[in-house]
Design an enzyme around this catalytic site. Structure first.
Site, short mmCIF file in Angstrom:
data_model
loop_
_atom_site.label_atom_id
_atom_site.label_comp_id
_atom_site.label_asym_id
_atom_site.label_seq_id
_atom_site.Cartn_x
_atom_site.Cartn_y
_atom_site.Cartn_z
CG ASP A 180 -1.78 1.22 1.32
OD1 ASP A 180 -2.68 1.32 0.47
OD2 ASP A 180 -1.55 2.07 2.19
CD GLU A 264 -3.00 1.39 -3.26
OE1 GLU A 264 -4.20 1.45 -3.02
OE2 GLU A 264 -2.12 1.75 -2.48
CG ASP A 347 -1.50 3.45 5.35
OD1 ASP A 347 -2.57 3.76 4.78
OD2 ASP A 347 -0.68 4.27 5.77
#
Ligand SMILES: [Zn+2]
Length: 364
Positions: A180, A264, A347
């Protein structure tokens, strides 16, 4: 696999003049054929092909004799580059733009044949330029394919040598990681590790902002404007070099330690957080970082996954799978799932979700 090796070039005065001429020649060719292709299409509704353009080169060299002095391979490569810009345009990228001589960054590419590019100690042989002094700080591997010569915003010269190398895949592992990324903390990993933003960024950020302010107060084109511009470009270069180094090390480590690496999609975060300087630098860093992981995964037999931009990595509870809509704003750092009551660190929870989603994607 192709691998790039970048070196600092130290051309003498005469070579520098020639390199600048080469930037000019290749820019001229690019712009000339871009205009021609546009005109041809407007008139005949047909695209001029690479072959047709290439066939016009001999005549063009008669018309503009100074083109004969140029590295002919680089001229040819420029046509190929234009062809690629067009292909990308048809795939949905922007329409090819004319190259400006006012752009300080300039480059041209030339390809290898019959030892025309060769490393000899502290010198590198380049077509039509001859032996140019360079900082030979590392051994190149494999066979040379091509070389790109560039001049940066601060007037430094570089050569990037692309080589064909045999890369042995790394031994397979069972470990996987979800990453992340964020502005506060560069990356949060599945094992809970937080990779902080490198310090050089905060160190230089204020100075960059100050120089940008100064620049906006100067008259464009004046001597003082130029002075500040060079200072600013040097600083940007420094940040870029440090960042490159940091990203190289981190991506190599992640590849070494994990079989599957999942990240991501980025769009959403950028939109939410607006567009200040630290943000834009982070944006560039993340996409560079992902690109590095992707090509290294390719080299070493690892799997790289990018989960969908709309995958709700932050809102999903990694324990029970419930979506918690209120975890939208970035100010929410810790939260408790309304369904299973687990308390999450934002996170870290996201990195777990990204890892799971990535693993799911690599199975389908
Ligand atoms: Zn839950």
């Amino acid at each position: 696999m192709e691998k790039g090796f970048k070196f600092s070039l130290k051309p003498n005065k005469e070579q520098e003049i020639f390199l600048n001429k080469m930037f000019g020649c290749t820019r001229f060719i690019y712009n000339y054929f871009l205009a021609l292709k546009k005109e041809h299409y407007n008139t005949y509704k047909l695209q001029l092909s690479y072959k047709e353009c290439s066939a016009m080169l001999p005549n063009l060299k008669v018309q503009y004799p100074w083109l004969k002095e140029a590295d002919a391979v680089a001229v040819q490569q420029t046509l190929k580059k234009l062809e690629i810009s067009y292909k990308n345009f048809f795939k949905g990228s922007g329409f090819p733009k004319f190259k400006s001589k006012h752009n300080y960054f300039q480059s041209y590419k030339t390809t290898y044949s019959h030892n025309n590019i060769e490393i000899k100690g502290n010198h590198i042989k380049l077509p039509k330029v001859g032996l140019v002094k360079f900082i030979n700080h590392r051994e190149i591997q494999g066979k040379i394919v091509n070389a790109t010569i560039s001049r940066t915003n601060t007037g430094k010269y570089y050569v990037s040598i692309c080589c064909n190398v045999n890369v042995e895949p790394m031994p397979k592992l069972t470990q996987s990681v979800g990453i992340d990324v964020g502005v506060k903390c560069f990356a949060t990993l599945l094992n809970g590790e937080e990779v902080p933003n490198p310090k050089f960024l905060t160190k230089y950020l204020n100075r960059i902002k100050e120089l940008q302010r100064q620049l906006s107060n100067k008259t464009k084109g004046s001597i003082n404007y130029h002075k500040v511009r060079v200072k600013l470009a040097k600083l940007h270069e420094k940040v870029a070099n440090c960042r490159f180094d940091f990203l190289q090390k981190l991506s190599t480590r992640l590849i070494r330690e994990n079989q599957t690496i999942s990240v991501e999609g980025l769009n959403i975060k950028s939109i939410i957080q607006g567009n200040d300087l630290s943000q834009s630098i982070s944006d560039v860093s993340w996409s560079k970082f992902f690109t590095m992981i992707k090509y290294k995964a390719n080299w070493y037999g690892r799997t790289f996954n990018k989960v969908d931009t709309y995958f709700p990595s932050s809102q999903l509870c990694s324990v029970c799978g419930a979506i918690n809509k209120e975890v939208k704003s970035l100010s929410v750092r810790d939260w408790t799932c309304s369904k299973c009551n687990t308390t999450h660190q934002r996170d870290f929870n996201a990195s777990v979700n990204i890892n799971n989603e990535g693993l799911r994607l690599s199975l389908t």
